[in-house]
Motif scaffolding. Sequence first.
Motif, mmCIF file in Angstrom:
data_model
loop_
_atom_site.group_PDB
_atom_site.id
_atom_site.type_symbol
_atom_site.label_atom_id
_atom_site.label_comp_id
_atom_site.label_asym_id
_atom_site.label_seq_id
_atom_site.Cartn_x
_atom_site.Cartn_y
_atom_site.Cartn_z
ATOM 1 N N GLU A 78 44.878 47.977 37.531
ATOM 2 C CA GLU A 78 46.212 47.347 37.566
ATOM 3 C C GLU A 78 46.570 46.718 36.226
ATOM 4 O O GLU A 78 47.730 46.672 35.840
ATOM 5 N N THR A 79 45.560 46.194 35.545
ATOM 6 C CA THR A 79 45.808 45.352 34.374
ATOM 7 C C THR A 79 45.892 46.099 33.054
ATOM 8 O O THR A 79 46.619 45.689 32.148
ATOM 9 N N ILE A 80 45.131 47.201 32.929
ATOM 10 C CA ILE A 80 44.913 47.769 31.599
ATOM 11 C C ILE A 80 46.202 48.210 30.882
ATOM 12 O O ILE A 80 46.396 47.860 29.712
ATOM 13 N N ASN A 81 47.079 48.933 31.560
ATOM 14 C CA ASN A 81 48.278 49.425 30.851
ATOM 15 C C ASN A 81 49.205 48.297 30.383
ATOM 16 O O ASN A 81 49.587 48.265 29.207
ATOM 17 N N PRO A 82 49.552 47.343 31.284
ATOM 18 C CA PRO A 82 50.390 46.232 30.797
ATOM 19 C C PRO A 82 49.716 45.435 29.673
ATOM 20 O O PRO A 82 50.394 44.953 28.758
ATOM 21 N N LEU A 83 48.380 45.346 29.728
ATOM 22 C CA LEU A 83 47.680 44.564 28.691
ATOM 23 C C LEU A 83 47.741 45.265 27.332
ATOM 24 O O LEU A 83 47.861 44.607 26.286
ATOM 25 N N ILE A 84 47.667 46.601 27.335
ATOM 26 C CA ILE A 84 47.787 47.360 26.079
ATOM 27 C C ILE A 84 49.179 47.099 25.474
ATOM 28 O O ILE A 84 49.309 46.799 24.283
ATOM 29 N N GLN A 85 50.201 47.163 26.329
ATOM 30 C CA GLN A 85 51.571 46.930 25.848
ATOM 31 C C GLN A 85 51.719 45.502 25.314
ATOM 32 O O GLN A 85 52.318 45.274 24.249
ATOM 33 N N GLU A 86 51.097 44.551 26.034
ATOM 34 C CA GLU A 86 51.208 43.145 25.618
ATOM 35 C C GLU A 86 50.506 42.919 24.268
ATOM 36 O O GLU A 86 50.993 42.170 23.421
ATOM 37 N N ALA A 87 49.366 43.589 24.083
ATOM 38 C CA ALA A 87 48.641 43.441 22.806
ATOM 39 C C ALA A 87 49.508 43.949 21.649
ATOM 40 O O ALA A 87 49.561 43.328 20.575
ATOM 41 N N LEU A 88 50.203 45.069 21.876
ATOM 42 C CA LEU A 88 51.094 45.608 20.840
ATOM 43 C C LEU A 88 52.231 44.620 20.557
ATOM 44 O O LEU A 88 52.587 44.398 19.395
ATOM 45 N N ASN A 89 52.741 44.002 21.620
ATOM 46 C CA ASN A 89 53.815 43.012 21.439
ATOM 47 C C ASN A 89 53.322 41.818 20.619
ATOM 48 O O ASN A 89 54.003 41.362 19.694
ATOM 49 N N VAL A 90 52.131 41.320 20.974
ATOM 50 C CA VAL A 90 51.576 40.154 20.250
ATOM 51 C C VAL A 90 51.388 40.490 18.772
ATOM 52 O O VAL A 90 51.704 39.692 17.890
ATOM 53 N N ALA A 91 50.870 41.704 18.510
ATOM 54 C CA ALA A 91 50.616 42.102 17.117
ATOM 55 C C ALA A 91 51.901 42.530 16.411
ATOM 56 O O ALA A 91 51.904 42.743 15.196
ATOM 57 N N GLY A 115 27.222 48.455 32.006
ATOM 58 C CA GLY A 115 28.220 47.723 32.787
ATOM 59 C C GLY A 115 28.373 48.355 34.157
ATOM 60 O O GLY A 115 27.588 49.222 34.547
ATOM 61 N N LEU A 116 29.404 47.952 34.862
ATOM 62 C CA LEU A 116 29.674 48.481 36.201
ATOM 63 C C LEU A 116 30.371 49.831 36.057
ATOM 64 O O LEU A 116 31.369 49.933 35.327
ATOM 65 N N ILE A 117 29.882 50.839 36.765
ATOM 66 C CA ILE A 117 30.393 52.207 36.545
ATOM 67 C C ILE A 117 31.908 52.326 36.762
ATOM 68 O O ILE A 117 32.619 52.883 35.928
ATOM 69 N N GLY A 118 32.410 51.755 37.845
ATOM 70 C CA GLY A 118 33.845 51.862 38.137
ATOM 71 C C GLY A 118 34.683 51.153 37.092
ATOM 72 O O GLY A 118 35.747 51.645 36.685
ATOM 73 N N SER A 119 34.209 50.017 36.632
ATOM 74 C CA SER A 119 34.923 49.243 35.612
ATOM 75 C C SER A 119 34.935 49.991 34.279
ATOM 76 O O SER A 119 35.981 50.099 33.622
ATOM 77 N N LEU A 120 33.775 50.512 33.881
ATOM 78 C CA LEU A 120 33.682 51.251 32.615
ATOM 79 C C LEU A 120 34.617 52.464 32.614
ATOM 80 O O LEU A 120 35.261 52.770 31.605
ATOM 81 N N LEU A 121 34.690 53.145 33.769
ATOM 82 C CA LEU A 121 35.516 54.362 33.856
ATOM 83 C C LEU A 121 36.988 54.077 33.571
ATOM 84 O O LEU A 121 37.675 54.903 32.961
ATOM 85 N N VAL A 122 37.462 52.917 33.977
ATOM 86 C CA VAL A 122 38.877 52.573 33.751
ATOM 87 C C VAL A 122 39.144 52.447 32.243
ATOM 88 O O VAL A 122 40.109 53.013 31.721
ATOM 89 N N GLY A 123 38.275 51.735 31.551
ATOM 90 C CA GLY A 123 38.447 51.557 30.101
ATOM 91 C C GLY A 123 38.349 52.875 29.361
ATOM 92 O O GLY A 123 39.151 53.166 28.454
ATOM 93 N N VAL A 124 37.377 53.696 29.750
ATOM 94 C CA VAL A 124 37.169 54.985 29.070
ATOM 95 C C VAL A 124 38.363 55.913 29.323
ATOM 96 O O VAL A 124 38.838 56.584 28.398
ATOM 97 N N ALA A 125 38.887 55.917 30.539
ATOM 98 C CA ALA A 125 40.048 56.777 30.846
ATOM 99 C C ALA A 125 41.263 56.332 30.027
ATOM 100 O O ALA A 125 41.995 57.173 29.479
ATOM 101 N N ALA A 126 41.453 55.028 29.915
ATOM 102 C CA ALA A 126 42.588 54.520 29.132
ATOM 103 C C ALA A 126 42.431 54.899 27.656
ATOM 104 O O ALA A 126 43.390 55.334 27.004
#
Length: 334
Positions: free
Chosen positions: A53-66, A83-94
Amino acid sequence: MIWLGIETSCDDTSVALVKDGREILANLISSQIDIHKIYGGVVPEIASRKHLETINPLIQEALNVANIGFEDIDAVAVSNGPGLIGSLLVGVAAAKTLAITLNIPILAVNHLPAHIYANFLEEPIPELPALALLISGGHTCLAIMEEHGKFKFLGETRDDAVGECYDKSARVMNLPYPGGPEIDRLAKEGDGKAIKFPRPYMSESKYEFSFSGLKTAVLQYCRKNPDFNLSDTCASLQEAISDVVVRKTINAMKDFNLKRLMIAGGVACNSGIRQKFESECKKRNFEFFRPRPILCTDNAAMVACCAYYEYNCGKRSDLLLDVYPSASWEYYIK
Ligand code: KG4
Ligand code: ZN
Protein backbone atom coordinates in the motif's frame (compact mmCIF):
# COMPACT_ATOMS: atom_id res chain seq x y z
CA MET A 1 24.50 10.58 -9.98
CA ILE A 2 21.17 10.24 -8.14
CA TRP A 3 20.34 6.83 -6.68
CA LEU A 4 16.83 5.98 -5.56
CA GLY A 5 17.03 3.51 -2.67
CA ILE A 6 14.27 1.16 -1.53
CA GLU A 7 14.18 -0.66 1.81
CA THR A 8 11.32 -3.02 2.73
CA SER A 9 13.07 -5.92 4.45
CA CYS A 10 11.07 -5.86 7.68
CA ASP A 11 8.40 -3.47 8.97
CA ASP A 12 9.65 -0.10 7.69
CA THR A 13 8.86 1.04 4.15
CA SER A 14 11.59 3.48 3.16
CA VAL A 15 12.48 5.37 -0.02
CA ALA A 16 15.49 7.65 -0.36
CA LEU A 17 17.15 9.80 -2.99
CA VAL A 18 20.89 10.15 -2.50
CA LYS A 19 23.21 12.17 -4.73
CA ASP A 20 26.74 10.84 -5.33
CA GLY A 21 26.49 8.46 -2.39
CA ARG A 22 26.64 11.27 0.14
CA GLU A 23 23.98 13.93 -0.18
CA ILE A 24 20.56 12.88 1.15
CA LEU A 25 17.91 14.62 -0.96
CA ALA A 26 15.10 12.65 0.71
CA ASN A 27 14.96 9.75 3.18
CA LEU A 28 11.36 8.87 3.98
CA ILE A 29 10.49 6.11 6.42
CA SER A 30 6.96 4.88 6.91
CA SER A 31 6.92 2.85 10.11
CA GLN A 32 4.42 0.07 10.75
CA ILE A 33 5.13 -0.06 14.49
CA ASP A 34 1.64 1.09 15.50
CA ILE A 35 0.09 -1.85 13.64
CA HIS A 36 2.49 -4.56 14.87
CA LYS A 37 2.49 -3.21 18.44
CA ILE A 38 -0.98 -4.72 18.93
CA TYR A 39 0.51 -8.20 18.33
CA GLY A 40 3.72 -7.65 20.33
CA GLY A 41 5.96 -8.15 17.28
CA VAL A 42 6.07 -8.05 13.49
CA VAL A 43 3.37 -10.10 11.68
CA PRO A 44 4.96 -10.91 8.29
CA GLU A 45 1.72 -11.12 6.28
CA ILE A 46 0.52 -7.75 7.55
CA ALA A 47 3.96 -6.23 6.93
CA SER A 48 4.05 -7.18 3.24
CA ARG A 49 0.47 -5.98 2.62
CA LYS A 50 1.30 -2.65 4.24
CA HIS A 51 4.49 -2.26 2.15
CA LEU A 52 2.39 -2.79 -0.96
CA GLU A 53 0.00 0.00 0.00
CA THR A 54 2.78 2.39 0.95
CA ILE A 55 5.57 1.98 -1.58
CA ASN A 56 4.19 3.84 -4.62
CA PRO A 57 2.94 6.95 -2.76
CA LEU A 58 6.23 7.02 -0.82
CA ILE A 59 8.30 7.02 -4.04
CA GLN A 60 6.23 9.97 -5.30
CA GLU A 61 6.58 11.76 -1.96
CA ALA A 62 10.37 11.29 -1.98
CA LEU A 63 10.52 12.90 -5.44
CA ASN A 64 8.39 15.78 -4.15
CA VAL A 65 10.64 16.31 -1.12
CA ALA A 66 13.75 16.28 -3.32
CA ASN A 67 11.96 18.48 -5.82
CA ILE A 68 12.95 16.29 -8.77
CA GLY A 69 11.11 14.09 -11.28
CA PHE A 70 11.37 10.43 -12.34
CA GLU A 71 13.59 11.53 -15.24
CA ASP A 72 16.24 12.73 -12.75
CA ILE A 73 16.78 9.28 -11.19
CA ASP A 74 19.98 7.72 -12.57
CA ALA A 75 19.84 4.30 -10.89
CA VAL A 76 17.77 2.28 -8.44
CA ALA A 77 18.99 0.29 -5.42
CA VAL A 78 17.07 -2.21 -3.32
CA SER A 79 17.92 -4.41 -0.36
CA ASN A 80 17.07 -8.01 -1.35
CA GLY A 81 17.99 -9.85 1.85
CA PRO A 82 18.11 -10.83 4.60
CA GLY A 83 14.55 -10.11 5.73
CA LEU A 84 10.95 -11.26 5.48
CA ILE A 85 10.29 -12.84 2.07
CA GLY A 86 6.95 -11.11 1.40
CA SER A 87 8.31 -7.73 2.47
CA LEU A 88 11.48 -8.05 0.38
CA LEU A 89 9.43 -9.01 -2.70
CA VAL A 90 7.49 -5.73 -2.58
CA GLY A 91 10.67 -3.62 -2.60
CA VAL A 92 12.30 -5.71 -5.33
CA ALA A 93 9.18 -5.56 -7.54
CA ALA A 94 9.02 -1.78 -7.15
CA ALA A 95 12.74 -1.41 -7.96
CA LYS A 96 12.49 -3.63 -11.05
CA THR A 97 9.49 -1.67 -12.29
CA LEU A 98 11.43 1.60 -12.00
CA ALA A 99 14.47 0.06 -13.71
CA ILE A 100 12.38 -1.18 -16.66
CA THR A 101 10.21 1.88 -17.13
CA LEU A 102 12.98 4.44 -16.67
CA ASN A 103 15.59 2.26 -18.40
CA ILE A 104 18.15 2.75 -15.63
CA PRO A 105 20.57 0.36 -13.84
CA ILE A 106 19.35 -1.63 -10.84
CA LEU A 107 21.58 -2.87 -8.02
CA ALA A 108 20.56 -5.22 -5.22
CA VAL A 109 22.46 -4.82 -1.95
CA ASN A 110 22.68 -6.92 1.19
CA HIS A 111 20.86 -5.25 4.08
CA LEU A 112 23.72 -5.91 6.55
CA PRO A 113 26.62 -4.04 4.89
CA ALA A 114 24.01 -1.43 3.90
CA HIS A 115 23.56 -0.69 7.61
CA ILE A 116 27.32 -0.13 7.95
CA TYR A 117 27.22 2.26 4.98
CA ALA A 118 25.05 4.64 7.05
CA ASN A 119 28.41 5.80 8.46
CA PHE A 120 29.40 7.06 5.01
CA LEU A 121 26.44 9.43 4.98
CA GLU A 122 27.95 11.27 7.94
CA GLU A 123 30.80 13.71 8.36
CA PRO A 124 33.70 12.89 8.45
CA ILE A 125 33.71 9.79 6.23
CA PRO A 126 35.57 6.90 7.91
CA GLU A 127 38.90 6.01 6.42
CA LEU A 128 39.51 2.31 5.86
CA PRO A 129 40.29 -0.23 7.22
CA ALA A 130 37.84 0.03 10.10
CA LEU A 131 36.06 -2.41 12.38
CA ALA A 132 32.31 -2.64 11.74
CA LEU A 133 29.84 -3.69 14.43
CA LEU A 134 26.27 -4.31 13.34
CA ILE A 135 23.76 -4.48 16.18
CA SER A 136 20.13 -4.67 15.09
CA GLY A 137 16.85 -6.47 15.69
CA GLY A 138 17.87 -9.44 13.57
CA HIS A 139 21.68 -9.34 13.55
CA THR A 140 24.76 -8.98 15.72
CA CYS A 141 28.01 -9.23 13.77
CA LEU A 142 31.57 -8.03 13.72
CA ALA A 143 33.51 -7.57 10.49
CA ILE A 144 36.53 -5.67 9.28
CA MET A 145 35.74 -3.33 6.41
CA GLU A 146 39.02 -3.49 4.49
CA GLU A 147 37.93 -1.40 1.54
CA HIS A 148 34.66 -0.54 -0.20
CA GLY A 149 32.74 -3.70 -0.99
CA LYS A 150 35.31 -5.83 0.86
CA PHE A 151 34.67 -7.11 4.37
CA LYS A 152 36.43 -9.74 6.48
CA PHE A 153 33.85 -11.52 8.60
CA LEU A 154 34.83 -12.07 12.24
CA GLY A 155 31.74 -13.47 13.95
CA GLU A 156 28.07 -13.12 14.72
CA THR A 157 25.55 -14.21 17.31
CA ARG A 158 25.02 -17.92 17.85
CA ASP A 159 21.43 -17.42 18.88
CA ASP A 160 19.45 -14.22 19.51
CA ALA A 161 20.47 -10.86 18.10
CA VAL A 162 21.07 -8.11 20.63
CA GLY A 163 17.90 -6.25 19.53
CA GLU A 164 15.92 -9.45 20.00
CA CYS A 165 17.26 -9.68 23.55
CA TYR A 166 16.05 -6.11 24.18
CA ASP A 167 12.64 -6.72 22.56
CA LYS A 168 11.94 -10.09 24.22
CA SER A 169 13.11 -8.91 27.65
CA ALA A 170 10.84 -5.87 27.26
CA ARG A 171 7.92 -8.19 26.56
CA VAL A 172 8.60 -10.07 29.80
CA MET A 173 8.45 -6.71 31.60
CA ASN A 174 5.16 -5.83 29.83
CA LEU A 175 6.76 -3.00 27.86
CA PRO A 176 5.47 -2.18 24.37
CA TYR A 177 7.11 -3.29 21.11
CA PRO A 178 9.83 -2.43 20.10
CA GLY A 179 11.35 -2.80 23.54
CA GLY A 180 14.84 -1.44 22.85
CA PRO A 181 13.97 2.27 22.99
CA GLU A 182 11.70 1.69 26.05
CA ILE A 183 14.44 -0.11 27.98
CA ASP A 184 16.92 2.59 26.97
CA ARG A 185 14.57 5.29 28.29
CA LEU A 186 13.81 3.52 31.58
CA ALA A 187 17.45 2.52 32.14
CA LYS A 188 18.36 6.20 32.53
CA GLU A 189 16.33 6.32 35.76
CA GLY A 190 17.64 3.05 37.22
CA ASP A 191 20.71 1.58 38.91
CA GLY A 192 22.71 -0.57 36.50
CA LYS A 193 24.41 -2.38 39.36
CA ALA A 194 21.16 -3.36 41.12
CA ILE A 195 20.87 -6.83 39.53
CA LYS A 196 23.81 -8.97 38.48
CA PHE A 197 22.72 -10.37 35.12
CA PRO A 198 25.14 -12.78 33.36
CA ARG A 199 27.72 -11.46 30.88
CA PRO A 200 27.93 -14.04 28.07
CA TYR A 201 31.53 -13.39 27.01
CA MET A 202 32.19 -16.91 25.72
CA SER A 203 35.94 -16.56 25.92
CA GLU A 204 36.43 -19.61 23.69
CA SER A 205 34.78 -17.87 20.72
CA LYS A 206 36.04 -14.33 20.87
CA TYR A 207 34.06 -12.71 18.10
CA GLU A 208 30.79 -14.55 18.56
CA PHE A 209 27.90 -13.43 20.73
CA SER A 210 25.10 -15.19 22.61
CA PHE A 211 22.13 -13.37 24.08
CA SER A 212 19.45 -16.02 24.57
CA GLY A 213 20.74 -16.92 28.08
CA LEU A 214 20.60 -13.29 29.13
CA LYS A 215 17.01 -13.02 27.92
CA THR A 216 16.15 -16.15 29.98
CA ALA A 217 17.90 -14.67 33.03
CA VAL A 218 15.62 -11.61 32.78
CA LEU A 219 12.57 -13.87 32.47
CA GLN A 220 13.59 -15.92 35.53
CA TYR A 221 14.37 -12.81 37.56
CA CYS A 222 10.99 -11.22 36.77
CA ARG A 223 9.14 -14.47 37.61
CA LYS A 224 10.96 -14.86 40.93
CA ASN A 225 10.48 -11.18 41.80
CA PRO A 226 6.99 -10.15 40.68
CA ASP A 227 7.46 -6.74 42.33
CA PHE A 228 10.71 -6.08 40.45
CA ASN A 229 11.85 -2.49 40.08
CA LEU A 230 11.35 -1.71 36.38
CA SER A 231 14.00 0.96 35.91
CA ASP A 232 16.65 -0.99 37.88
CA THR A 233 15.93 -4.11 35.83
CA CYS A 234 16.19 -2.14 32.58
CA ALA A 235 19.40 -0.42 33.70
CA SER A 236 20.97 -3.73 34.82
CA LEU A 237 20.06 -5.43 31.53
CA GLN A 238 21.44 -2.48 29.55
CA GLU A 239 24.63 -2.64 31.61
CA ALA A 240 25.06 -6.38 30.92
CA ILE A 241 24.42 -5.99 27.17
CA SER A 242 26.68 -2.98 26.75
CA ASP A 243 29.50 -4.59 28.78
CA VAL A 244 29.54 -7.60 26.44
CA VAL A 245 29.14 -5.70 23.17
CA VAL A 246 31.73 -3.06 24.02
CA ARG A 247 34.34 -5.40 25.50
CA LYS A 248 34.21 -7.87 22.60
CA THR A 249 34.40 -5.06 20.05
CA ILE A 250 37.30 -3.29 21.76
CA ASN A 251 39.15 -6.64 22.00
CA ALA A 252 38.70 -7.12 18.24
CA MET A 253 40.07 -3.60 17.66
CA LYS A 254 43.18 -4.53 19.66
CA ASP A 255 43.58 -8.01 18.13
CA PHE A 256 43.57 -6.62 14.59
CA ASN A 257 45.43 -3.44 15.44
CA LEU A 258 42.62 -1.24 14.11
CA LYS A 259 42.21 2.43 14.92
CA ARG A 260 38.68 3.12 13.64
CA LEU A 261 35.34 1.74 14.76
CA MET A 262 31.95 2.09 13.04
CA ILE A 263 28.72 0.94 14.63
CA ALA A 264 25.34 0.59 12.92
CA GLY A 265 21.87 -0.97 13.20
CA GLY A 266 18.87 -0.07 15.37
CA VAL A 267 20.60 -0.94 18.65
CA ALA A 268 23.38 1.52 17.75
CA CYS A 269 20.81 4.17 18.82
CA ASN A 270 21.19 2.94 22.38
CA SER A 271 22.48 5.70 24.63
CA GLY A 272 24.28 3.34 27.06
CA ILE A 273 26.14 1.57 24.26
CA ARG A 274 27.04 4.84 22.52
CA GLN A 275 28.37 6.37 25.74
CA LYS A 276 30.45 3.34 26.65
CA PHE A 277 31.99 3.20 23.17
CA GLU A 278 32.67 6.93 23.26
CA SER A 279 34.64 6.72 26.49
CA GLU A 280 36.46 3.47 25.62
CA CYS A 281 37.49 4.82 22.21
CA LYS A 282 38.60 8.14 23.68
CA LYS A 283 40.77 6.31 26.25
CA ARG A 284 42.49 4.35 23.49
CA ASN A 285 42.64 7.06 20.84
CA PHE A 286 40.36 5.14 18.49
CA GLU A 287 38.22 7.09 16.03
CA PHE A 288 34.57 6.30 16.73
CA PHE A 289 31.91 6.60 14.01
CA ARG A 290 28.18 6.25 14.64
CA PRO A 291 25.36 7.40 12.40
CA ARG A 292 22.67 9.74 13.76
CA PRO A 293 19.79 7.58 15.14
CA ILE A 294 17.51 7.96 12.10
CA LEU A 295 20.26 6.40 9.95
CA CYS A 296 20.85 3.57 12.49
CA THR A 297 17.40 2.00 12.17
CA ASP A 298 16.17 0.65 8.82
CA ASN A 299 16.22 3.33 6.12
CA ALA A 300 16.69 3.54 2.36
CA ALA A 301 19.45 6.19 2.38
CA MET A 302 21.90 3.55 3.61
CA VAL A 303 20.77 1.26 0.75
CA ALA A 304 21.37 3.99 -1.85
CA CYS A 305 24.74 4.86 -0.29
CA CYS A 306 25.87 1.21 -0.24
CA ALA A 307 24.77 0.77 -3.87
CA TYR A 308 26.69 3.88 -4.94
CA TYR A 309 29.97 2.55 -3.53
CA GLU A 310 29.42 -1.05 -4.64
CA TYR A 311 28.45 0.04 -8.15
CA ASN A 312 31.65 2.06 -8.33
CA CYS A 313 33.52 -1.12 -7.31
CA GLY A 314 32.00 -2.89 -10.33
CA LYS A 315 29.10 -4.75 -8.73
CA ARG A 316 26.11 -5.22 -11.08
CA SER A 317 22.61 -6.75 -10.92
CA ASP A 318 20.03 -7.40 -13.60
CA LEU A 319 16.28 -7.81 -13.78
CA LEU A 320 16.53 -11.50 -12.88
CA LEU A 321 17.68 -10.61 -9.36
CA ASP A 322 15.87 -12.48 -6.61
CA VAL A 323 15.22 -12.08 -2.88
CA TYR A 324 17.35 -13.89 -0.27
CA PRO A 325 15.40 -13.93 3.01
CA SER A 326 18.19 -15.66 4.95
CA ALA A 327 21.21 -14.16 3.18
CA SER A 328 23.97 -14.12 5.77
CA TRP A 329 26.77 -11.61 5.86
CA GLU A 330 29.32 -14.37 5.92
CA TYR A 331 27.99 -15.64 2.61
CA TYR A 332 28.02 -12.13 1.13
CA ILE A 333 31.62 -11.58 2.16
CA LYS A 334 32.96 -14.82 0.58
O1 KG4 B 1 18.12 -1.94 12.36
P1 KG4 B 1 16.71 -2.10 12.79
O2 KG4 B 1 15.76 -0.97 12.54
O3 KG4 B 1 16.06 -3.36 12.12
C1 KG4 B 1 16.75 -4.55 11.85
O4 KG4 B 1 17.43 -4.62 10.80
O5 KG4 B 1 16.64 -5.46 12.70
O6 KG4 B 1 16.74 -2.46 14.35
C2 KG4 B 1 15.59 -2.60 15.11
C3 KG4 B 1 16.02 -2.97 16.53
C4 KG4 B 1 14.86 -3.36 17.45
O7 KG4 B 1 15.21 -4.57 18.10
C5 KG4 B 1 14.80 -2.21 18.45
O8 KG4 B 1 14.33 -2.58 19.73
C6 KG4 B 1 16.25 -1.78 18.50
O9 KG4 B 1 16.67 -1.85 17.16
N1 KG4 B 1 16.45 -0.43 19.02
C7 KG4 B 1 17.08 -0.17 20.20
C8 KG4 B 1 17.03 1.24 20.39
N2 KG4 B 1 16.39 1.79 19.31
C9 KG4 B 1 16.05 0.75 18.49
N3 KG4 B 1 17.65 -0.99 21.09
C10 KG4 B 1 18.21 -0.44 22.18
N4 KG4 B 1 18.18 0.89 22.45
C11 KG4 B 1 17.63 1.77 21.59
N5 KG4 B 1 17.62 3.07 21.86
ZN1 ZN C 1 18.07 -3.53 9.59
